[in-house]
Design a protein around this motif. Structure first.
Motif, PDB file in Angstrom:
ATOM      1  N   LEU A  28     -10.108  75.732 -20.477  1.00  0.00           N
ATOM      2  CA  LEU A  28      -9.461  74.431 -20.352  1.00  0.00           C
ATOM      3  C   LEU A  28      -8.377  74.208 -21.392  1.00  0.00           C
ATOM      4  CD1 LEU A  28     -12.642  72.220 -19.738  1.00  0.00           C
ATOM      5  CD2 LEU A  28     -10.998  73.002 -18.029  1.00  0.00           C
ATOM      6  N   GLU A  29      -8.237  75.120 -22.317  1.00  0.00           N
ATOM      7  CA  GLU A  29      -7.260  74.951 -23.390  1.00  0.00           C
ATOM      8  C   GLU A  29      -5.843  74.877 -22.818  1.00  0.00           C
ATOM      9  OE1 GLU A  29      -5.787  77.729 -27.033  1.00  0.00           O
ATOM     10  OE2 GLU A  29      -7.941  77.323 -26.905  1.00  0.00           O
ATOM     11  N   PRO A  30      -5.054  73.905 -23.253  1.00  0.00           N
ATOM     12  CA  PRO A  30      -3.703  73.725 -22.704  1.00  0.00           C
ATOM     13  C   PRO A  30      -2.837  74.982 -22.829  1.00  0.00           C
ATOM     14  CG  PRO A  30      -4.333  71.808 -23.969  1.00  0.00           C
ATOM     15  CD  PRO A  30      -5.393  72.831 -24.198  1.00  0.00           C
ATOM     16  N   ASP A  31      -2.174  75.299 -21.760  1.00  0.00           N
ATOM     17  CA  ASP A  31      -1.228  76.418 -21.736  1.00  0.00           C
ATOM     18  C   ASP A  31      -0.138  76.064 -20.738  1.00  0.00           C
ATOM     19  OD1 ASP A  31       0.220  78.726 -21.510  1.00  0.00           O
ATOM     20  OD2 ASP A  31      -1.494  80.055 -21.189  1.00  0.00           O
ATOM     21  N   TYR A  32       0.990  75.593 -21.270  1.00  0.00           N
ATOM     22  CA  TYR A  32       2.059  75.104 -20.406  1.00  0.00           C
ATOM     23  C   TYR A  32       2.877  76.220 -19.768  1.00  0.00           C
ATOM     24  CZ  TYR A  32       1.177  70.327 -21.917  1.00  0.00           C
ATOM     25  OH  TYR A  32       0.600  69.104 -22.132  1.00  0.00           O
ATOM     26  N   SER A  33       2.495  77.474 -20.012  1.00  0.00           N
ATOM     27  CA  SER A  33       3.159  78.574 -19.317  1.00  0.00           C
ATOM     28  C   SER A  33       2.572  78.781 -17.918  1.00  0.00           C
ATOM     29  CB  SER A  33       3.029  79.870 -20.127  1.00  0.00           C
ATOM     30  OG  SER A  33       1.665  80.313 -20.161  1.00  0.00           O
ATOM     31  N   LYS A  34       1.443  78.110 -17.639  1.00  0.00           N
ATOM     32  CA  LYS A  34       0.780  78.250 -16.344  1.00  0.00           C
ATOM     33  C   LYS A  34       1.297  77.220 -15.353  1.00  0.00           C
ATOM     34  CE  LYS A  34      -3.584  79.952 -18.296  1.00  0.00           C
ATOM     35  NZ  LYS A  34      -5.036  79.676 -18.454  1.00  0.00           N
ATOM     36  N   SER A  35       1.222  77.554 -14.066  1.00  0.00           N
ATOM     37  CA  SER A  35       1.588  76.611 -13.005  1.00  0.00           C
ATOM     38  C   SER A  35       0.453  75.615 -12.816  1.00  0.00           C
ATOM     39  CB  SER A  35       1.846  77.356 -11.697  1.00  0.00           C
ATOM     40  OG  SER A  35       0.627  77.902 -11.198  1.00  0.00           O
ATOM     41  N   ILE A  36       0.722  74.533 -12.096  1.00  0.00           N
ATOM     42  CA  ILE A  36      -0.312  73.535 -11.851  1.00  0.00           C
ATOM     43  C   ILE A  36      -1.463  74.137 -11.046  1.00  0.00           C
ATOM     44  CG2 ILE A  36       0.941  72.658  -9.831  1.00  0.00           C
ATOM     45  CD1 ILE A  36      -1.458  70.707 -12.158  1.00  0.00           C
ATOM     46  N   VAL A  37      -1.176  75.051 -10.128  1.00  0.00           N
ATOM     47  CA  VAL A  37      -2.246  75.692  -9.346  1.00  0.00           C
ATOM     48  C   VAL A  37      -3.125  76.538 -10.259  1.00  0.00           C
ATOM     49  CG1 VAL A  37      -2.772  77.364  -7.526  1.00  0.00           C
ATOM     50  CG2 VAL A  37      -0.972  75.663  -7.174  1.00  0.00           C
ATOM     51  N   GLU A  38      -2.506  77.268 -11.182  1.00  0.00           N
ATOM     52  CA  GLU A  38      -3.291  78.081 -12.117  1.00  0.00           C
ATOM     53  C   GLU A  38      -4.147  77.202 -13.027  1.00  0.00           C
ATOM     54  OE1 GLU A  38      -0.725  82.039 -13.075  1.00  0.00           O
ATOM     55  OE2 GLU A  38       0.200  80.122 -13.663  1.00  0.00           O
ATOM     56  N   VAL A  39      -3.583  76.097 -13.477  1.00  0.00           N
ATOM     57  CA  VAL A  39      -4.330  75.185 -14.348  1.00  0.00           C
ATOM     58  C   VAL A  39      -5.532  74.613 -13.603  1.00  0.00           C
ATOM     59  CG1 VAL A  39      -4.226  73.004 -15.607  1.00  0.00           C
ATOM     60  CG2 VAL A  39      -2.322  74.616 -15.760  1.00  0.00           C
ATOM     61  N   CYS A  40      -5.323  74.178 -12.354  1.00  0.00           N
ATOM     62  CA  CYS A  40      -6.434  73.645 -11.556  1.00  0.00           C
ATOM     63  C   CYS A  40      -7.458  74.724 -11.244  1.00  0.00           C
ATOM     64  CB  CYS A  40      -5.893  73.029 -10.263  1.00  0.00           C
ATOM     65  SG  CYS A  40      -4.921  71.527 -10.485  1.00  0.00           S
TER      66      CYS A  40
ATOM     67  N   VAL B  46      -2.343  65.823 -16.142  1.00  0.00           N
ATOM     68  CA  VAL B  46      -3.523  65.171 -15.568  1.00  0.00           C
ATOM     69  C   VAL B  46      -4.778  65.794 -16.159  1.00  0.00           C
ATOM     70  CG1 VAL B  46      -4.863  64.910 -13.447  1.00  0.00           C
ATOM     71  CG2 VAL B  46      -2.424  64.454 -13.423  1.00  0.00           C
ATOM     72  N   ILE B  47      -4.673  67.073 -16.536  1.00  0.00           N
ATOM     73  CA  ILE B  47      -5.789  67.767 -17.177  1.00  0.00           C
ATOM     74  C   ILE B  47      -5.597  67.814 -18.694  1.00  0.00           C
ATOM     75  CG2 ILE B  47      -7.018  69.970 -17.350  1.00  0.00           C
ATOM     76  CD1 ILE B  47      -6.133  70.464 -14.416  1.00  0.00           C
ATOM     77  N   TYR B  48      -4.418  68.225 -19.128  1.00  0.00           N
ATOM     78  CA  TYR B  48      -4.212  68.446 -20.553  1.00  0.00           C
ATOM     79  C   TYR B  48      -4.213  67.144 -21.370  1.00  0.00           C
ATOM     80  CZ  TYR B  48      -3.017  73.287 -19.378  1.00  0.00           C
ATOM     81  OH  TYR B  48      -3.059  74.573 -18.932  1.00  0.00           O
ATOM     82  N   ALA B  49      -3.815  66.036 -20.762  1.00  0.00           N
ATOM     83  CA  ALA B  49      -3.828  64.764 -21.490  1.00  0.00           C
ATOM     84  C   ALA B  49      -5.248  64.313 -21.805  1.00  0.00           C
ATOM     85  CB  ALA B  49      -3.119  63.680 -20.673  1.00  0.00           C
ATOM     86  N   LEU B  50      -6.236  64.917 -21.124  1.00  0.00           N
ATOM     87  CA  LEU B  50      -7.642  64.558 -21.338  1.00  0.00           C
ATOM     88  C   LEU B  50      -8.387  65.597 -22.169  1.00  0.00           C
ATOM     89  CD1 LEU B  50      -8.410  63.483 -17.666  1.00  0.00           C
ATOM     90  CD2 LEU B  50      -7.801  62.006 -19.573  1.00  0.00           C
ATOM     91  N   TRP B  51      -7.677  66.626 -22.573  1.00  0.00           N
ATOM     92  CA  TRP B  51      -8.320  67.737 -23.265  1.00  0.00           C
ATOM     93  C   TRP B  51      -9.116  67.272 -24.477  1.00  0.00           C
ATOM     94  CZ3 TRP B  51      -6.197  71.351 -27.392  1.00  0.00           C
ATOM     95  CH2 TRP B  51      -7.010  72.483 -27.535  1.00  0.00           C
ATOM     96  N   GLY B  52      -8.573  66.313 -25.227  1.00  0.00           N
ATOM     97  CA  GLY B  52      -9.270  65.824 -26.405  1.00  0.00           C
ATOM     98  C   GLY B  52     -10.547  65.075 -26.095  1.00  0.00           C
ATOM     99  N   LEU B  53     -10.736  64.674 -24.826  1.00  0.00           N
ATOM    100  CA  LEU B  53     -11.947  63.948 -24.428  1.00  0.00           C
ATOM    101  C   LEU B  53     -12.997  64.853 -23.809  1.00  0.00           C
ATOM    102  CD1 LEU B  53     -10.364  60.798 -22.717  1.00  0.00           C
ATOM    103  CD2 LEU B  53     -11.440  60.889 -24.962  1.00  0.00           C
ATOM    104  N   MET B  54     -12.599  66.077 -23.444  1.00  0.00           N
ATOM    105  CA  MET B  54     -13.490  66.941 -22.673  1.00  0.00           C
ATOM    106  C   MET B  54     -14.267  67.895 -23.567  1.00  0.00           C
ATOM    107  SD  MET B  54     -11.267  67.828 -19.226  1.00  0.00           S
ATOM    108  CE  MET B  54      -9.997  68.783 -20.055  1.00  0.00           C
TER     109      MET B  54
END
Length: 521
Positions: free
Chosen positions: A240-252, A223-231
């Motif tokens: 905001l850089e994608p890091d899939y090692s993080k949980s959704i709570v950490e990303v938010c 929901v966040i990372y799919a928009l990274w190229g637009l932000m």
């Protein structure tokens, strides 16, 4: 037959390419964070550099509903362009087709079912068409916004995206129509808003996330990372850089820090709903379409803390946000309400008016707790402005007297004569004629809204919060804020219930109250 064979060939190619693209994405090593990030960078480039983006909605039905739907979209879009004096080619360069073309001109547009072209078959086919799951996928936000040449294919039919978008906005223009004809079950809203200016502008990435929360994805972090190229976050890009090692709570949680750093205000906290854990971290992976204001990113004049900057600290081990600000007042009286009750459709049926009468009798009893009856002009202005969050029906700051007149006119429609006369001064019998009851805080879309609350503080300040409140909750103002927040004491800490509009403090009237640090968890 030649045309049909050609369209069939194109549709086959689109399906083949779609499968190829899905296979390509599936081949990415999902456990390799750097590879996933690298592929995210490629997706936007692919769409930007394409000559044309071909959108595949899926196959037709045996009843050939795709043809009926596409023909219907052509008829309706041509009608709208003719009556509004625009062309389909102009739509792609319009900042916001729904707001600037449809909603802005809604008073000049007949309801869809009042037009000569209206048939049950048309509406059935359009419900089917706009119920394609494609419209709800978060990845389409990049796909639609990265290129202006977009053609929608469904079965053997094809049509310009701009027509699909325009008609979707028209179908949701009036809640009563969309609900009556079944369009609340379809995805017209998604099709109508996916290309708004606030989504296309990288600097408005909070608004982008707000809209995207209503779209779907397999991995909630996308929901966040799919928009990274637009932000674009000039000072918070690394966070905001994608890091899939993080949980959704950490990303938010990272978005909160990025927003504090990037925007130099606390507006990111306006997106919490009172149901998160930690309470100060907006959950972008949960639908958050609720009003007052409808968060379209418009600049608003409210400065309850004056011209200040936020002072904050985040303890990532304990998930505690420390925020400097000051207390306004504790809440003494509170009454919950559902914003969907305010939609105009409620006054169009006996059942709706009966429900409204009961709801408003209860709310007005709470208003009475802080004012004598019949209500004075100042009390009505405070209540009207609070329920409207200081905004008109287009989410623009409004004159208090206009909001009050609309509120009184609305109560004239919603209350029985006996109740109305009890609370509204007799000398105001002509006042509703100067207001528009149908403009009072009208929700634009027929969504399920969370419960909000009207409250009165111990100092008799009136306000509304976007979530439920109770006596003992504290109205507080954070430095660098656009709205005050309602905080609930929780031991030595606080929980955020949500933001509020409080009449009489929105322009910094209590800016010089004693500052303190709120530890929020």
């Amino acid at each position: 037959m030649i045309g049909q064979d050609f369209c069939g060939s194109i549709s086959s190619q689109i399906k083949t390419f779609s499968k190829f693209f899905q296979t390509l994405l599936a081949s990415v090593n999902q456990s390799d964070n750097s590879e996933r990030v690298e592929q995210l960078n490629q997706i936007r480039k692919i769409y930007q550099n394409a000559k044309t983006v071909l959108i595949w909605l899926g196959p037709d039905t045996r009843e050939h509903q795709a043809k009926v739907a596409v023909d219907s979209i052509l008829i309706i879009s041509n009608f709208l362009c003719r009556i509004l004096g625009t062309t389909v080619s102009d739509l792609s360069s319009t900042d916001d087709v729904y707001q600037d073309i449809v909603f802005k001109n809604r008073e000049h547009l007949p309801l869809p079912n009042e037009c000569e072209f209206s048939t049950d078959t048309m509406w059935e086919s359009l419900i089917w068409f706009y119920s394609r799951s494609y419209f709800t996928r978060v990845w389409i936000i990049q796909e639609i916004n990265a290129n202006k040449e977009r053609w929608v294919h469904c079965g053997h039919q094809r049509i310009e995206w701009d027509r699909v978008e325009l008609v979707a906005g028209y179908l949701i223009m009036e809640t009563a129509f969309s609900k009556r004809f079944g369009f609340t079950r379809a995805y017209c809203w998604w099709a109508a808003i996916v290309r708004t200016e606030r989504i296309r502008q990288p600097k408005y990435w909070l608004s982008m996330l707000y809209f995207a929360s209503n779209f779907s994805c397999t991995d909630t972090r996308d929901v966040i990372y799919a928009l990274w190229g637009l932000m674009t976050a000039s000072d918070g890009t690394k966070l905001l850089e994608p890091d899939y090692s993080k949980s959704i709570v950490e990303v938010c949680r990272d978005t909160v820090e990025a927003a504090f750093v990037d925007f130099k205000n606390t507006n990111v906290l306006l997106y919490v709903t009172g149901n998160e854990s930690p309470s100060w971290v907006p959950r972008w992976d949960r639908p958050m379409l609720f009003r007052n204001p409808f968060r379209s990113g418009k600049a608003l004049p409210w400065r309850p803390a004056g011209e200040t900057k936020p002072i904050w600290n985040i303890d990532k081990d304990l998930n505690i946000l420390s925020l400097s600000g000051f207390v306004i007042d504790p809440i003494k009286f509170a009454e919950s309400y559902d914003e969907s009750f305010f939609r105009n459709a409620m006054t169009e049926s006996d059942e709706g008016r009966s429900t409204l009468k009961q709801v408003w009798q209860q709310i007005l009893k709470t208003v009475k707790s802080g004012s004598q009856i019949p209500f004075s002009a100042s009390a009505l202005a405070a209540a009207a402005t609070s329920f409207s969050f200081g905004l008109d029906e287009e989410s623009n700051p409004a004159d208090e007297s206009r909001l009050m007149r609309n509120f009184v006119a609305y109560l004239k429609n919603a209350l029985g004569e006996e109740t109305y006369d009890k609370y509204i001064p007799s000398g105001w019998s002509e006042e509703p004629s100067y207001g528009d009851g149908y403009a009072f805080d009208k929700p634009v879309w027929n969504f399920k809204y969370p419960e909000s609350s009207f409250f009165i503080t111990e100092g008799r300040l009136m306000g509304c919060c976007i979530s439920t409140t109770k006596p003992g909750d504290m109205v507080c103002v954070a430095l660098g804020s656009t709205y005050p927040f309602v905080l609930r004491p929780d031991g030595d800490h606080f929980l955020i219930r949500g933001y509020a509009y409080v009449h009489g403090i929105m322009h910094g009237e209590q800016r010089y109250s004693q500052e303190q640090v709120f530890k929020i968890r």
